[in-house]
Write a protein that holds these residues in place. Structure first.
Motif, PDB file in Angstrom:
ATOM      1  N   THR A 201      24.753  42.968  26.346  1.00  0.00           N
ATOM      2  CA  THR A 201      26.136  43.415  26.207  1.00  0.00           C
ATOM      3  C   THR A 201      27.026  42.718  27.231  1.00  0.00           C
ATOM      4  OG1 THR A 201      25.820  45.222  27.744  1.00  0.00           O
ATOM      5  CG2 THR A 201      25.412  45.703  25.439  1.00  0.00           C
TER       6      THR A 201
ATOM      7  N   ASP B 243      30.126  42.601  29.971  1.00  0.00           N
ATOM      8  CA  ASP B 243      30.493  43.537  31.026  1.00  0.00           C
ATOM      9  C   ASP B 243      31.604  44.489  30.605  1.00  0.00           C
ATOM     10  OD1 ASP B 243      28.593  42.646  32.725  1.00  0.00           O
ATOM     11  OD2 ASP B 243      29.907  41.311  33.851  1.00  0.00           O
TER      12      ASP B 243
ATOM     13  N   SER C 282      30.346  47.428  28.421  1.00  0.00           N
ATOM     14  CA  SER C 282      29.356  48.360  28.951  1.00  0.00           C
ATOM     15  C   SER C 282      29.985  49.742  29.159  1.00  0.00           C
ATOM     16  CB  SER C 282      28.777  47.843  30.259  1.00  0.00           C
ATOM     17  OG  SER C 282      29.793  47.748  31.223  1.00  0.00           O
TER      18      SER C 282
ATOM     19  N   ARG D 196      30.014  53.427  31.023  1.00  0.00           N
ATOM     20  CA  ARG D 196      29.617  54.001  32.305  1.00  0.00           C
ATOM     21  C   ARG D 196      30.042  55.466  32.376  1.00  0.00           C
ATOM     22  NH1 ARG D 196      34.409  51.406  36.018  1.00  0.00           N
ATOM     23  NH2 ARG D 196      36.003  52.108  34.600  1.00  0.00           N
TER      24      ARG D 196
ATOM     25  N   ARG E 234      34.800  52.772  29.478  1.00  0.00           N
ATOM     26  CA  ARG E 234      34.502  51.347  29.609  1.00  0.00           C
ATOM     27  C   ARG E 234      35.448  50.773  30.652  1.00  0.00           C
ATOM     28  NH1 ARG E 234      33.566  50.839  23.501  1.00  0.00           N
ATOM     29  NH2 ARG E 234      31.341  50.415  23.466  1.00  0.00           N
TER      30      ARG E 234
ATOM     31  N   TYR F 141      24.293  56.495  24.520  1.00  0.00           N
ATOM     32  CA  TYR F 141      24.319  56.409  25.978  1.00  0.00           C
ATOM     33  C   TYR F 141      23.516  57.561  26.583  1.00  0.00           C
ATOM     34  CZ  TYR F 141      26.099  56.260  30.755  1.00  0.00           C
ATOM     35  OH  TYR F 141      26.188  56.202  32.119  1.00  0.00           O
TER      36      TYR F 141
END
Length: 170
Positions: free
Chosen positions: A2, A4, A7, A9, A130, A159
């Protein structure tokens, strides 16, 4: 692999206890949050008046603690262990965020029952994001986030499965 910017979080985890009235129960709830998180809780106030429940606008009715970064991830792992790593599918909102409740604070490791406090449960709300989300909330040059960059319910569930080894139950 993927990129950055794609991604996902964990932005924050908010742990809250809604008591419904100011007084001794609110003080006990604050003690519980202090013991569980190690942080000083912030009181929450009612946004509307509800005469049936005896709640007035502006009345203190609960407390919350916001955790971020590694601290948030560790707490979510501990709280999910209590729930046997199971999250109902309906707990996820369209933006991929999820929440769940814990019935008793003594289920957390290291917590002992205090007869002075009693039994208190709490809610854990997890917000995912993101990189670049700040564009939506900043003061200067605020912009919309494109639909392709937003997190979907399915991505939030994936996730939770990969990051926390959680089982999403239908």
């Amino acid at each position: 692999m993927t990129q950055d910017m794609r991604s996902i979080r964990l932005e924050k985890a908010v742990i809250n206890i809604g008591v419904g009235d100011a007084g001794e129960r609110l003080l006990k709830a604050e003690k519980v949050l202090k013991m569980v998180t190690g942080r000083k809780p912030v009181r929450t106030v009612a946004k509307t008046t509800n005469r049936d429940l005896g709640i007035r606008k502006g009345m203190q009715i609960g407390c919350k603690v916001t955790l971020r970064d590694v601290e948030a991830e560790e707490f979510v792992r501990k709280a999910l262990d209590i729930r046997e790593n199971r999250i109902p599918a309906w707990s996820f909102d369209p933006e991929g965020n999820f929440s769940f409740g814990v019935q008793d604070y003594t289920d957390l490791p290291g917590m002992k029952y205090d007869p002075e406090i009693g039994i208190f449960g709490f809610d854990v709300c997890v917000a995912l994001s993101r990189p670049g989300r700040r564009v939506k909330t900043r003061k200067v040059l605020r912009r919309h986030i494109p639909k392709a960059h937003r997190i979907t319910r399915a991505e939030g569930q994936e996730y939770a499965r990969t990051r926390f080894a959680a089982e999403v139950v239908d």
